[in-house]
Enzyme design. Structure first.
Site, PDB file in Angstrom:
ATOM      1  N   ARG A  40       0.810  -1.180  -0.057  1.00  0.00           N
ATOM      2  CA  ARG A  40      -0.059  -0.012   0.280  1.00  0.00           C
ATOM      3  C   ARG A  40       0.798   1.292  -0.067  1.00  0.00           C
ATOM      4  NH1 ARG A  40      -4.935  -2.384   3.642  1.00  0.00           N
ATOM      5  NH2 ARG A  40      -6.105  -2.967   1.816  1.00  0.00           N
ATOM      6  N   LYS A 201     -21.783 -13.853  -1.143  1.00  0.00           N
ATOM      7  CA  LYS A 201     -23.274 -13.977  -1.099  1.00  0.00           C
ATOM      8  C   LYS A 201     -23.701 -12.809  -2.209  1.00  0.00           C
ATOM      9  CE  LYS A 201     -23.336 -13.286   4.053  1.00  0.00           C
ATOM     10  NZ  LYS A 201     -23.332 -12.122   5.013  1.00  0.00           N
ATOM     11  N   GLY A 360      -9.830  -6.842  -3.629  1.00  0.00           N
ATOM     12  CA  GLY A 360     -10.141  -7.824  -2.492  1.00  0.00           C
ATOM     13  C   GLY A 360      -9.563  -9.014  -2.849  1.00  0.00           C
ATOM     14  N   GLY A 383     -14.042  -2.817  -1.572  1.00  0.00           N
ATOM     15  CA  GLY A 383     -15.462  -1.999  -1.174  1.00  0.00           C
ATOM     16  C   GLY A 383     -15.443  -1.212  -2.097  1.00  0.00           C
TER      17      GLY A 383
HETATM   18  P1  AMP Z   1     -16.586 -11.782  -1.286  1.00  0.00           P
HETATM   19  O1  AMP Z   1     -15.989 -10.939  -0.147  1.00  0.00           O
HETATM   20  O2  AMP Z   1     -17.947 -11.420  -1.181  1.00  0.00           O
HETATM   21  O3  AMP Z   1     -15.978 -11.611  -2.545  1.00  0.00           O
HETATM   22  O4  AMP Z   1     -16.346 -13.184  -0.944  1.00  0.00           O
HETATM   23  C1  AMP Z   1     -15.250 -13.905  -0.665  1.00  0.00           C
HETATM   24  C2  AMP Z   1     -15.426 -15.153   0.091  1.00  0.00           C
HETATM   25  O5  AMP Z   1     -16.335 -16.032  -0.512  1.00  0.00           O
HETATM   26  C3  AMP Z   1     -14.122 -16.011   0.144  1.00  0.00           C
HETATM   27  O6  AMP Z   1     -13.685 -15.825   1.565  1.00  0.00           O
HETATM   28  C4  AMP Z   1     -14.479 -17.406  -0.294  1.00  0.00           C
HETATM   29  O7  AMP Z   1     -13.879 -18.174   0.483  1.00  0.00           O
HETATM   30  C5  AMP Z   1     -15.983 -17.346  -0.187  1.00  0.00           C
HETATM   31  N1  AMP Z   1     -16.584 -18.345  -0.933  1.00  0.00           N
HETATM   32  C6  AMP Z   1     -16.531 -18.374  -2.438  1.00  0.00           C
HETATM   33  N2  AMP Z   1     -17.237 -19.410  -2.865  1.00  0.00           N
HETATM   34  C7  AMP Z   1     -17.521 -20.047  -1.673  1.00  0.00           C
HETATM   35  C8  AMP Z   1     -18.483 -21.017  -1.632  1.00  0.00           C
HETATM   36  N3  AMP Z   1     -18.847 -21.818  -2.611  1.00  0.00           N
HETATM   37  N4  AMP Z   1     -19.014 -21.395  -0.586  1.00  0.00           N
HETATM   38  C9  AMP Z   1     -18.716 -20.789   0.818  1.00  0.00           C
HETATM   39  N5  AMP Z   1     -17.928 -19.529   0.548  1.00  0.00           N
HETATM   40  C10 AMP Z   1     -17.398 -19.296  -0.519  1.00  0.00           C
END
Ligand code: AMP
Length: 403
Positions: A40, A201, A360, A383
Site C-alpha cells: 500500500r 453472497k 479484495g 469495497g
Molecule cells: P466476497 O468478499 O463476497 O468477495 O467473498 C469472498 C469469500 O467468498 C471468500 O472468503 C470465499 O471463501 C467465499 N466463497 C467463495 N465461494 C464460496 C462457496 N462456494 N461457499 C462458501 N464460501 C465461498
C-alpha cells in the site's frame, strides 16, 4: 470522471494534506510493530514523488486498523514513517496526532519537498463520523487537499470527505488511475464486455449485478452466490451457502438478463464436499457433479467444476473488456481453489482485452496464481471498486473539484 488531479494545479510551496492508504498489516516482533507487507505504501509513491518534485509540502494522513477512537500504540503509523523514509530516500517527520499544536508547528516548518506523516486519523472517534470539527482542525494544517486513498473513498469520513470540502481538492495519481479503469473506461467499454462475479453472497453483489446488466454483454457467476441462483431456478443445492430470502432477487436478475439479451451464466458443474473446516483450511474428500446435476443432501458446493471452467474460459477468451470481482470458490483452501486459479489464468491469457481486477480476494487470487503482471489493472480498493461498479458516487470522489 473528470476530477482535477495534482497535475492540474500549481503546488509549489503549498502545504498539501494528502490522504493516502497506509493501512498496512503489522505484526508484533520483539515488542515492536513491524510492517509485513508494504504494497500500500508502494502504490502511492508515484503521487508522493510527483508532489516532492513539484516542490509541494506534504502532510500525509491515513487510517490504520480499527482503533475506534482510542490511541492504541499497536495501530500507530510511526513504523510507516520510517519505512517511507527508506523508500523515498529522504527524511519523513512524524506528528503524534493528526491535529493540534505539534502537527501545526511541524506542518508550518515544512520546506518545499518536505514530508510529514500524521498519526492515525482513527485515533479520533470523529473521523468515522465525518465530524466537522475534526475536519476543520485537519484543514487548518494545509492549503490544498489531495486524495490518493481510493480504498477509503467509499466512506464519508473527516479525512476523506470532510477536509476536502474546506479547500481546493484534487486527486492523486493512484486515485486517478483507479477512476480511469473502474469508471471512465467502463462508460464505453470495448465489446464484448464481460464481467465475472464471485464471492460469498448474492446480497453483497446484487446491486453490482443489477447495474452491470445495463452495461455488460456477458456475466459469469461463481462462488457461493451461484447457489442462491441455482435455488431460484428450482434446483437442489444440498448444504451449499445460500440466501433463500434472496432467491426472488436472483430470479429477477435472471429475468432482466433475458430481457436485455445479456448472457448470464451459472456454473454447470461444481466441486462438492461433505466437510469443511475453514479455520483449519481443510475439506473432507470431494467430487465433481456432472454438468447440470443437482447437489445431493449433505454435500456443499465449494468450487466450480471443469466443464464450467471450460465454458467460462471460452467466454473470457472472446471478450475485449473484462472485469473480475470475487473468487469462484473457497479459494483459501487448496482443494477448493482450482476454479479461481483457472479463471485467473484465463483472464491473464487474454492479452487482447483490457483486464481489470476489482479488488479484495480476486486480487489475492491473481497474485497467488502468479499472473498479476499479465492483467491491465489491479484495483487497490475492494469495497470502493464494487461500489463504483454499482454506479454509486463515492463520497471521497464527489468531494474533489471537477476539471
Ligand atoms: P466476497 O468478499 O463476497 O468477495 O467473498 C469472498 C469469500 O467468498 C471468500 O472468503 C470465499 O471463501 C467465499 N466463497 C467463495 N465461494 C464460496 C462457496 N462456494 N461457499 C462458501 N464460501 C465461498
Amino acid at each position: 470522471m473528470a476530477k482535477k488531479t495534482i497535475r492540474d494545479i500549481n503546488l509549489t510551496g503549498k502545504r498539501c494534506f494528502v490522504r493516502v492508504d497506509f493501512n498496512v498489516p503489522l505484526d508484533e516482533k520483539d515488542g515492536h510493530m513491524v510492517i509485513t507487507d508494504d504494497t500500500r505504501i508502494k502504490e502511492t509513491l508515484p503521487t508522493i514523488r510527483a508532489l516532492i518534485e513539484a516542490g509541494a509540502r506534504l502532510i500525509l494522513a491515513s487510517h490504520l486498523g480499527r482503533p475506534k477512537g482510542q490511541r492504541d500504540p499497536k495501530q500507530s503509523l510511526r513504523p510507516v514513517a520510517m519505512r517511507l523514509a527508506e523508500m523515498i530516500g529522504r527524511p519523513v517527520d512524524f506528528a503524534d496526532d493528526c491535529i493540534g499544536a505539534e502537527a501545526k508547528a511541524k506542518a508550518l516548518a515544512l520546506q518545499n519537498g518536505g514530508v510529514l506523516l500524521l498519526e492515525n486519523v482513527r485515533y479520533h472517534a470523529g473521523e468515522e463520523k465525518n465530524d466537522p470539527a475534526l475536519a476543520r482542525a485537519m484543514a487548518d494544517l494545509a492549503e490544498v487537499y489531495v486524495n490518493d486513498a481510493f480504498g477509503s473513498a467509499h466512506r464519508a469520513h473527516s479525512s476523506t470527505a470532510g477536509v476536502a470540502a474546506l479547500m481546493p481538492a484534487v486527486s492523486g495519481l493512484l486515485m486517478e488511475k483507479e477512476l480511469t479503469y473502474l469508471h471512465d473506461e467502463l462508460q464505453n467499454p470495448a465489446r464484448p464486455f464481460l464481467v465475472i462475479l464471485g464471492g460469498a453472497k448474492v446480497s453483497d453483489k446484487i446491486q453490482a449485478i443489477d447495474a452491470l446488466l445495463d452495461k455488460a454483454d456477458v456475466i459469469l457467476i461463481g462462488g457461493g452466490m451461484a447457489y442462491t441462483f441455482r435455488l431460484a431456478l428450482g434446483h437442489a443445492i444440498g448444504n451449499s451457502l445460500c440466501e433463500p430470502d434472496k432467491a426472488d432477487t436472483a430470479r429477477a436478475a435472471l429475468d432482466k438478463a433475458r430481457a436485455k439479451g445479456v448472457k448470464l451464466l451459472l456454473p454447470a458443474d461444481n466441486y462438492i464436499v461433505q466437510e469443511m473446516d475453514f479455520a483449519a483450511k481443510t475439506v473432507g474428500p470431494g467430487k465433481y457433479t456432472n454438468p447440470g446435476e443437482d447437489i445431493p443432501d449433505g454435500w456443499e458446493g465449494v468450487d466450480i467444476g471443469p466443464e464450467t471452467i471450460r465454458q467460462y474460459a471460452a467466454e473470457i477468451a472472446a471478450a475485449k473488456t473484462i472485469v473480475w470481482n470475487g473468487p469462484m470458490g473457497v479459494f483459501e483452501i487448496k482443494d477448493c481453489a482450482k476454479g479461481t486459479f483457472a479463471i485467473a489464468a484465463a483472464v491473464a491469457a487474454n492479452s487482447a482485452a483490457t483486464t481489470i481486477i476489482g479488488g479484495g480476494d480476486s486480487v489475492k487470487a491473481v497474485k497467488k496464481a502468479g499472473v498479476a503482471d499479465k492483467v491491465t489493472f489491479i484495483s487497490t480498493g475492494g469495497g470502493a471498486s464494487l461500489e463504483l461498479l454499482e454506479g454509486t458516487v463515492l463520497p471521497g470522489v464527489a468531494a474533489l473539484n471537477d476539471k
